[in-house]
Design a protein around this motif. Structure first.
Motif, mmCIF file in Angstrom:
data_model
loop_
_atom_site.group_PDB
_atom_site.id
_atom_site.type_symbol
_atom_site.label_atom_id
_atom_site.label_comp_id
_atom_site.label_asym_id
_atom_site.label_seq_id
_atom_site.Cartn_x
_atom_site.Cartn_y
_atom_site.Cartn_z
ATOM 1 N N ALA A 130 0.828 -1.209 0.000
ATOM 2 C CA ALA A 130 0.000 0.000 0.000
ATOM 3 C C ALA A 130 0.862 1.259 0.000
ATOM 4 N N VAL A 131 1.906 1.314 0.810
ATOM 5 C CA VAL A 131 2.725 2.529 0.876
ATOM 6 C C VAL A 131 3.748 2.595 -0.246
ATOM 7 N N SER A 132 3.993 1.502 -0.938
ATOM 8 C CA SER A 132 4.990 1.497 -2.007
ATOM 9 C C SER A 132 4.507 2.189 -3.270
ATOM 10 N N ASN A 133 3.214 2.402 -3.380
ATOM 11 C CA ASN A 133 2.640 3.039 -4.564
ATOM 12 C C ASN A 133 2.748 4.560 -4.451
ATOM 13 N N LEU A 134 3.263 5.212 -5.482
ATOM 14 C CA LEU A 134 3.484 6.657 -5.447
ATOM 15 C C LEU A 134 2.177 7.437 -5.284
ATOM 16 N N THR A 135 1.111 7.004 -5.926
ATOM 17 C CA THR A 135 -0.177 7.698 -5.787
ATOM 18 C C THR A 135 -0.657 7.632 -4.343
ATOM 19 N N ARG A 136 -0.548 6.458 -3.715
ATOM 20 C CA ARG A 136 -0.991 6.332 -2.327
ATOM 21 C C ARG A 136 -0.070 7.122 -1.383
ATOM 22 N N HIS A 137 1.208 7.185 -1.715
ATOM 23 C CA HIS A 137 2.137 8.022 -0.949
ATOM 24 C C HIS A 137 1.664 9.473 -0.996
ATOM 25 N N ARG A 138 1.256 9.937 -2.147
ATOM 26 C CA ARG A 138 0.801 11.322 -2.299
ATOM 27 C C ARG A 138 -0.529 11.552 -1.584
ATOM 28 N N ILE A 139 -1.388 10.548 -1.565
ATOM 29 C CA ILE A 139 -2.648 10.651 -0.814
ATOM 30 C C ILE A 139 -2.347 10.778 0.676
ATOM 31 N N MET A 140 -1.406 9.988 1.174
ATOM 32 C CA MET A 140 -1.051 10.079 2.592
ATOM 33 C C MET A 140 -0.454 11.446 2.909
ATOM 34 N N ALA A 141 0.258 12.031 1.954
ATOM 35 C CA ALA A 141 0.807 13.371 2.163
ATOM 36 C C ALA A 141 -0.324 14.390 2.306
ATOM 37 N N VAL A 142 -1.399 14.227 1.554
ATOM 38 C CA VAL A 142 -2.554 15.120 1.663
ATOM 39 C C VAL A 142 -3.172 14.997 3.054
ATOM 40 N N LEU A 143 -3.197 13.786 3.592
ATOM 41 C CA LEU A 143 -3.843 13.535 4.886
ATOM 42 C C LEU A 143 -2.919 13.758 6.074
ATOM 43 N N ARG A 144 -1.695 14.156 5.810
ATOM 44 C CA ARG A 144 -0.684 14.304 6.864
ATOM 45 C C ARG A 144 -1.129 15.275 7.948
ATOM 46 N N PHE A 145 -1.754 16.395 7.590
ATOM 47 C CA PHE A 145 -2.062 17.432 8.563
ATOM 48 C C PHE A 145 -3.544 17.590 8.883
ATOM 49 N N GLU A 146 -4.402 17.155 7.956
ATOM 50 C CA GLU A 146 -5.825 17.345 8.215
ATOM 51 C C GLU A 146 -6.640 16.312 7.438
ATOM 52 N N PRO A 147 -7.801 15.943 7.992
ATOM 53 C CA PRO A 147 -8.671 14.991 7.307
ATOM 54 C C PRO A 147 -9.201 15.575 5.998
ATOM 55 N N ALA A 148 -9.560 14.690 5.089
ATOM 56 C CA ALA A 148 -10.105 15.126 3.801
ATOM 57 C C ALA A 148 -11.062 14.069 3.273
ATOM 58 N N THR A 149 -11.991 14.513 2.432
ATOM 59 C CA THR A 149 -12.927 13.606 1.771
ATOM 60 C C THR A 149 -12.289 13.056 0.504
ATOM 61 N N ILE A 150 -12.926 12.070 -0.090
ATOM 62 C CA ILE A 150 -12.445 11.510 -1.362
ATOM 63 C C ILE A 150 -12.365 12.617 -2.413
ATOM 64 N N THR A 151 -13.367 13.481 -2.473
ATOM 65 C CA THR A 151 -13.374 14.576 -3.449
ATOM 66 C C THR A 151 -12.203 15.523 -3.220
#
Length: 179
Positions: free
Chosen positions: A20-41
């Motif tokens: 799961a963490v090896s995928n670059l897209t999922r890495h970037r999603i986790m970066a978005v969620l690093r500081f605050e929650p977010a919806t799928i949109t």
């Protein structure tokens, strides 16, 4: 849910989590969620994905235990889910001999994708250090990262700080492996 309420660390231990963490897209999603929650949109907009793709990747991260739903709300009869990281920091296992380092690969990909005209500080230094100096430098770099992590403000643009302190393969070892 503020990130202060999250556990300090999550250790990646299973093959599913590592995939799961090896995928670059999922890495970037986790970066978005690093500081605050977010919806799928919100995630889709910030990462530049279609909502369906964003949903797929978030589900994989959720199944692996790396992200979780922290809040829901009803919007026009639909339940909107807010996702956040499962912990403040994700700790990856050390790569085995000859295996790629996932963090460094993601860091290089992020650096290459960064705007070319944006300010950046990239350098490399070849050093000769005692074991004690090596350990001290590693501790100081870690402490520096922790110091600035505490100063992070979610309202400011993302900044990545990446460092690698290692002993490279000796030239004769590297040449022997290539033969």
């Amino acid at each position: 849910m503020p990130t202060d309420d999250l556990p300090e660390t999550f250790h990646v231990t299973t093959a599913e989590q590592l995939r799961a963490v090896s995928n670059l897209t999922r890495h970037r999603i986790m970066a978005v969620l690093r500081f605050e929650p977010a919806t799928i949109t919100q995630i889709a907009e910030r990462v530049g994905l279609a909502k369906g793709s964003s949903s797929y990747h978030v589900r994989l991260l959720e199944r692996a235990g790396l992200v979780k739903v922290v809040r829901t709300r009803k919007v026009r009869g639909v339940t909107e889910r807010y996702y956040a990281m499962a912990a403040q920091a994700i700790v990856l296992p050390d790569p085995g001999a000859g295996q790629p380092d996932v963090l460094m690969r993601h860091a290089v990909a992020d650096l290459e994708a960064a705007p070319a005209d944006a300010e950046r500080h990239v350098g490399m230094a070849h050093l000769r250090l005692t074991d004690e100096q090596f350990a001290e430098l590693g501790a100081r770099l870690g402490a520096l990262a922790d110091e600035y992590r505490k100063l992070s403000d979610p309202s400011l643009p993302d900044t990545s700080f990446v460092f690698a302190l290692f002993h490279p393969a000796r030239r004769d070892q590297a040449e022997g492996d290539a033969k």
